[in-house]
Design a protein around this motif. Sequence first.
Motif, PDB file in Angstrom:
ATOM      1  N   GLY A 495      10.984  -6.366 -11.914  1.00 20.17           N
ATOM      2  CA  GLY A 495      11.260  -5.165 -11.143  1.00 20.17           C
ATOM      3  C   GLY A 495      11.767  -5.451  -9.760  1.00 20.17           C
ATOM      4  O   GLY A 495      11.881  -6.601  -9.321  1.00 20.17           O
ATOM      5  N   GLY A 496      12.048  -4.365  -9.026  1.00 21.11           N
ATOM      6  CA  GLY A 496      12.464  -4.494  -7.642  1.00 21.11           C
ATOM      7  C   GLY A 496      11.321  -4.917  -6.748  1.00 21.11           C
ATOM      8  O   GLY A 496      11.479  -5.749  -5.867  1.00 21.11           O
ATOM      9  N   PHE A 497      10.135  -4.311  -6.973  1.00 18.06           N
ATOM     10  CA  PHE A 497       8.931  -4.645  -6.205  1.00 18.06           C
ATOM     11  C   PHE A 497       7.808  -4.996  -7.170  1.00 18.06           C
ATOM     12  O   PHE A 497       7.528  -4.239  -8.106  1.00 18.06           O
ATOM     13  N   ASP A 498       7.141  -6.115  -6.918  1.00 16.43           N
ATOM     14  CA  ASP A 498       6.034  -6.546  -7.768  1.00 16.43           C
ATOM     15  C   ASP A 498       4.955  -7.183  -6.892  1.00 16.43           C
ATOM     16  O   ASP A 498       5.228  -8.120  -6.153  1.00 16.43           O
ATOM     17  N   CYS A 499       3.749  -6.651  -6.986  1.00 18.95           N
ATOM     18  CA  CYS A 499       2.622  -7.260  -6.276  1.00 18.95           C
ATOM     19  C   CYS A 499       1.422  -7.402  -7.209  1.00 18.95           C
ATOM     20  O   CYS A 499       0.266  -7.313  -6.766  1.00 18.95           O
ATOM     21  N   ASP A 500       1.704  -7.629  -8.479  1.00 20.12           N
ATOM     22  CA  ASP A 500       0.658  -7.938  -9.459  1.00 20.12           C
ATOM     23  C   ASP A 500      -0.485  -6.922  -9.440  1.00 20.12           C
ATOM     24  O   ASP A 500      -1.660  -7.272  -9.573  1.00 20.12           O
ATOM     25  N   ASN A 501      -0.125  -5.642  -9.252  1.00 23.31           N
ATOM     26  CA  ASN A 501      -1.114  -4.551  -9.244  1.00 23.31           C
ATOM     27  C   ASN A 501      -2.121  -4.663  -8.104  1.00 23.31           C
ATOM     28  O   ASN A 501      -3.181  -4.031  -8.141  1.00 23.31           O
ATOM     29  N   SER A 502      -1.814  -5.478  -7.084  1.00 26.28           N
ATOM     30  CA  SER A 502      -2.640  -5.508  -5.881  1.00 26.28           C
ATOM     31  C   SER A 502      -2.200  -4.378  -4.945  1.00 26.28           C
ATOM     32  O   SER A 502      -1.299  -3.606  -5.267  1.00 26.28           O
ATOM     33  N   ARG A 503      -2.828  -4.289  -3.801  1.00 28.51           N
ATOM     34  CA  ARG A 503      -2.543  -3.183  -2.896  1.00 28.51           C
ATOM     35  C   ARG A 503      -1.096  -3.225  -2.420  1.00 28.51           C
ATOM     36  O   ARG A 503      -0.612  -4.243  -1.917  1.00 28.51           O
ATOM     37  N   PHE A 504      -0.415  -2.085  -2.541  1.00 30.97           N
ATOM     38  CA  PHE A 504       0.976  -1.914  -2.159  1.00 30.97           C
ATOM     39  C   PHE A 504       1.016  -0.762  -1.160  1.00 30.97           C
ATOM     40  O   PHE A 504       0.848   0.405  -1.529  1.00 30.97           O
TER      41      PHE A 504
END
Length: 635
Positions: A495-504
């Motif tokens: 994806g464009g943004f990915d933070c492994d389901n951590s806080r975004f």
Amino acid sequence: MKKNLLIICLSLAVVMMYACSKDDFTESEPEETEQADPDPEIPEDSGDTDDDDLNPNSQSISYENAVLIAFSSNDASVTNPFENNGVTVENDNGHIVITSTVSGSELNYVLSGIIADGSVKIYGEEKFGLVLNGVGITNPNGAAINIQNKKKGTVTLVDKTNNRLIDGSTYTYTDGEDMKATFFSEGNVEIGGNGTLEIRGKNKHGLCTDGALTITGGTINIKEAASDGIHTNDEITISGGTLTIRSVGDGIESESKKVPISITGGDINIITTGEKGHAIKTKYNVEIESTGKIEITTYGAASKGIKPTGDITIRKGDITVNSAGDAIWDTDEQDTSSAAGIKCDGNFLMEDGTLTLLSAGKGGKGINADGTLIINGGTVTVTTTGDQYVYNSSYDTAAKAIKSDGNLTINGGNIKIRTSKTEAEGLESKSTLTITGGEIDIVAYDDAINATTHIQIDGGNIYCNSTTNDAIDSNGTLTVTGGVIVAAGASQPEGGFDCDNSRFTITGGTLIGIGGATSSPTAAYCTQRSLVFNSSTSNIQYIRIESTSGGQEVLTFKLPKTYSSRMTMLFSSPSLAANTGYTIYIGGSISGGTDFHGFYTGATYAKGTSAGTFTTGSATGSVSTVGTSQGGGGR
């Protein structure tokens, strides 16, 4: 017959099931994207150049306290006004040994003429001058100039003269004395003037001092060095002149652990050809604030352009580094060792200037810092074209454009990154990556921007496009407070943004992220509204979002790449108002206006097809969703 037909059908079914299953887990295939420039190439090494006949062009000059030595084909004439006052000159068929016991005044030794089998050795206890007034010295058995005086020697290249020093491939040594180069000195050396000096180091180094080296002027061409072009035990300062080096080992090496290599002026061109032949190497720091140009090409495996054990600081300069070598397995370190444009064991800081790096070897790096990496300004262009280097199943290394083990911070400047082969990332921190400003343009084969702990974006204009992975990927948390971001990842699950389901967290800025999936903003931590738009329509080229009532534009966007199957877009902007209905259009056409990688302002949009509507929530951090999500971001 029916039995055979059943077996055939079952076999085909198994093959089809395997193919579908494999597609589910295979690395994302590249999608159609903006037209990319062809990969640049490093030209092949043209090799050494032959020497022309030397025209010394000796000048009529006058120096105080001068001892004159004029070489001929097989001898030398000596004019020594201090013969009875502390200076002896031994002449053995052109092999000159000067011994001075004079104190309280500096003598000048003036050399001229050409000899095919000669040398100059200098002993003394006082500072002195060495004037090269059109001299050519070849010594088949040792150094051409061997200074055993440990005091400072000031070397003058007389204006309009041509000078040449050549040693032999084997040396005959004197007990208790060093002799490490064609031009060797036990003490500090300063070189200036407006003449030229060519050096060939066939045995070891071209120019070596056990003290410090300062270059203020002249045209110095070290055409050949079996080891290092320039080697010193103390600091190196270059403030002027033109310096060209070609070496098997390091181009310039300082062993000082206390004083940096300092470059404030002059034009420098270095070529190294051997394995781990680094162009500029020191056991301390490198500081560049130069009005001149620095051009470096390293051809050897695991060779670095600039490699300090400490820090690198660039305040000004026009620097180009091409590294062509592949990574290797380092038996001493029991690990892989890559070629790199810049590799520092400490911290990297760039304040201003122009830095252009091209790494073409397997596993090659652009900038690789073990400590922190900070860019406050200037123009940085990094391209890697090398594939992954694989030593065995446990050890491999991929190309990376800019990488730091510590925090990586960009506060300004213009940064352009291109990577094109397996697992080659653009901008990577093994800790926290922070962007507060600057113009950033990244097209990477793997993650365009990646950090292990946290990504913080507070400003800047950022375009990042990954061919096979996420555009922006935090293995920890992700926060955006400002800036304009266009992030194009690969197809699902990337994806464009990915933070492994951590806080975004989103509290400001304009975010446009496209790919096969996205991480969703964490509403409780956000103070700006967002939209997640999922579409199964293939090859979407344009997206427009406007208020359902009144048609007020909040987004006009031409996708920098298209997706053959489904597409997910994350959009967040201060323009998304509370409790407001919006319509999403796809297709249509765009004319006029200006754009930042497809994000248009002031453009005219001809409407396409409605792809859905949504109404924002009253909470400032609310996240609206249109279409069915296929899960969060990828790897």
